[in-house]
Write a protein that holds these residues in place. Structure first.
Motif, PDB file in Angstrom:
ATOM      1  N   LEU A   1      22.859  38.116  47.812  1.00  0.00           N
ATOM      2  CA  LEU A   1      23.896  38.181  48.845  1.00  0.00           C
ATOM      3  C   LEU A   1      25.157  37.472  48.377  1.00  0.00           C
ATOM      4  O   LEU A   1      26.266  38.002  48.488  1.00  0.00           O
ATOM      5  N   THR A   2      24.994  36.290  47.840  1.00  0.00           N
ATOM      6  CA  THR A   2      26.146  35.512  47.369  1.00  0.00           C
ATOM      7  C   THR A   2      26.879  36.231  46.245  1.00  0.00           C
ATOM      8  O   THR A   2      28.117  36.267  46.220  1.00  0.00           O
ATOM      9  N   ALA A   3      26.126  36.836  45.327  1.00  0.00           N
ATOM     10  CA  ALA A   3      26.753  37.553  44.212  1.00  0.00           C
ATOM     11  C   ALA A   3      27.577  38.739  44.713  1.00  0.00           C
ATOM     12  O   ALA A   3      28.708  38.963  44.251  1.00  0.00           O
ATOM     13  N   VAL A   4      27.027  39.497  45.658  1.00  0.00           N
ATOM     14  CA  VAL A   4      27.757  40.638  46.212  1.00  0.00           C
ATOM     15  C   VAL A   4      29.001  40.148  46.962  1.00  0.00           C
ATOM     16  O   VAL A   4      30.106  40.675  46.777  1.00  0.00           O
ATOM     17  N   ALA A   5      28.821  39.145  47.817  1.00  0.00           N
ATOM     18  CA  ALA A   5      29.951  38.609  48.574  1.00  0.00           C
ATOM     19  C   ALA A   5      31.044  38.099  47.647  1.00  0.00           C
ATOM     20  O   ALA A   5      32.231  38.348  47.874  1.00  0.00           O
ATOM     21  N   ASP A   6      30.644  37.390  46.600  1.00  0.00           N
ATOM     22  CA  ASP A   6      31.599  36.843  45.639  1.00  0.00           C
ATOM     23  C   ASP A   6      32.377  37.961  44.953  1.00  0.00           C
ATOM     24  O   ASP A   6      33.612  37.906  44.868  1.00  0.00           O
ATOM     25  N   GLN A   7      31.688  38.972  44.490  1.00  0.00           N
ATOM     26  CA  GLN A   7      32.369  40.073  43.802  1.00  0.00           C
ATOM     27  C   GLN A   7      33.347  40.772  44.738  1.00  0.00           C
ATOM     28  O   GLN A   7      34.481  41.071  44.358  1.00  0.00           O
ATOM     29  N   LEU A   8      32.918  41.004  45.966  1.00  0.00           N
ATOM     30  CA  LEU A   8      33.801  41.653  46.938  1.00  0.00           C
ATOM     31  C   LEU A   8      35.027  40.793  47.253  1.00  0.00           C
ATOM     32  O   LEU A   8      36.130  41.315  47.428  1.00  0.00           O
ATOM     33  N   LEU A   9      34.834  39.490  47.325  1.00  0.00           N
ATOM     34  CA  LEU A   9      35.968  38.588  47.571  1.00  0.00           C
ATOM     35  C   LEU A   9      36.959  38.617  46.413  1.00  0.00           C
ATOM     36  O   LEU A   9      38.172  38.543  46.616  1.00  0.00           O
ATOM     37  N   ARG A  10      36.472  38.722  45.211  1.00  0.00           N
ATOM     38  CA  ARG A  10      37.346  38.788  44.031  1.00  0.00           C
ATOM     39  C   ARG A  10      38.186  40.063  44.018  1.00  0.00           C
ATOM     40  O   ARG A  10      39.228  40.111  43.374  1.00  0.00           O
ATOM     41  N   GLU A  11      37.714  41.094  44.747  1.00  0.00           N
ATOM     42  CA  GLU A  11      38.394  42.386  44.780  1.00  0.00           C
ATOM     43  C   GLU A  11      39.397  42.523  45.922  1.00  0.00           C
ATOM     44  O   GLU A  11      40.045  43.561  46.044  1.00  0.00           O
ATOM     45  N   LEU A  12      39.551  41.499  46.752  1.00  0.00           N
ATOM     46  CA  LEU A  12      40.513  41.577  47.852  1.00  0.00           C
ATOM     47  C   LEU A  12      41.919  41.772  47.310  1.00  0.00           C
ATOM     48  O   LEU A  12      42.310  41.149  46.321  1.00  0.00           O
ATOM     49  N   ASP A  13      42.678  42.631  47.977  1.00  0.00           N
ATOM     50  CA  ASP A  13      44.069  42.797  47.559  1.00  0.00           C
ATOM     51  C   ASP A  13      44.951  41.789  48.307  1.00  0.00           C
ATOM     52  O   ASP A  13      44.475  41.065  49.186  1.00  0.00           O
ATOM     53  N   ASP A  14      46.221  41.749  47.957  1.00  0.00           N
ATOM     54  CA  ASP A  14      47.133  40.762  48.541  1.00  0.00           C
ATOM     55  C   ASP A  14      47.234  40.886  50.061  1.00  0.00           C
ATOM     56  O   ASP A  14      47.302  39.878  50.766  1.00  0.00           O
ATOM     57  N   ASN A  15      47.253  42.115  50.562  1.00  0.00           N
ATOM     58  CA  ASN A  15      47.333  42.311  52.014  1.00  0.00           C
ATOM     59  C   ASN A  15      46.085  41.783  52.712  1.00  0.00           C
ATOM     60  O   ASN A  15      46.174  41.207  53.805  1.00  0.00           O
TER      61      ASN A  15
END
Length: 164
Positions: free
Chosen positions: A43-57
């Motif tokens: 769960l943490t790995a998926v959440a972390d990867q998704l957070l790294r992919e957030l765009d500026d908006n």
């Protein structure tokens, strides 16, 4: 809740808790869509990867849910409670609160957004030092730092949602 409950709880019931971790609908939806998770590390790995992919908006949207450092978050919800706990190092010293308030104003004037720092475990002096240093950053450097601070906060909060 434990991981088993996290995996089996209806998405509509989990959505507010995940939004309190990071108020970005795409992130919340992706976390929910990838269930079930075999363990907390997955769960943490998926959440972390998704957070790294957030765009500026998306980062800007998430920042709107965060109070200024030194402000006392109001309300009884999880997010307000977490913010109060995370900022416990600010203390009650009026002089420190005044310095933080002034630093927040300078930061907002400079960057056009709230100063965000993963405050858990930091003293008021450490927060002020970081604020002062970050005021010297160029826009691109500061955007990277803000994204990283948001990522750390969201992962810390997610660990509170899904406790062992």
């Amino acid at each position: 809740m434990d991981l088993e409950e996290f995996n089996s709880t209806a998405a509509d019931r989990l959505r507010p808790a995940l939004a309190a971790c990071c108020d970005v609908p795409r992130w919340v939806d992706a976390i929910l869509a990838k269930r079930p998770y075999g363990d907390r590390a997955a769960l943490t790995a998926v959440a972390d990867q998704l957070l790294r992919e957030l765009d500026d908006n998306e980062v800007d949207r998430a920042l709107q849910a965060h109070p200024r450092i030194g402000d006392r978050p109001q309300g009884a919800g999880a997010e307000a409670s977490w913010s109060r706990n995370e900022q416990s190092g600010v203390g009650a010293d009026p002089a420190v609160r005044q310095e933080l308030a002034e630093g927040n104003r300078q930061y907002e004037d400079r960057f056009g957004r709230v100063f965000l720092i993963c405050a858990t475990g930091l003293s008021a002096a450490q927060m002020l030092d970081s604020l002062r240093t970050r005021l010297t950053h160029d826009d691109a450097t500061e955007a990277t730092v803000v994204h990283e601070e948001l990522r750390k906060i969201a992962l810390l909060r997610l660990s509170k949602v899904v406790e062992a």
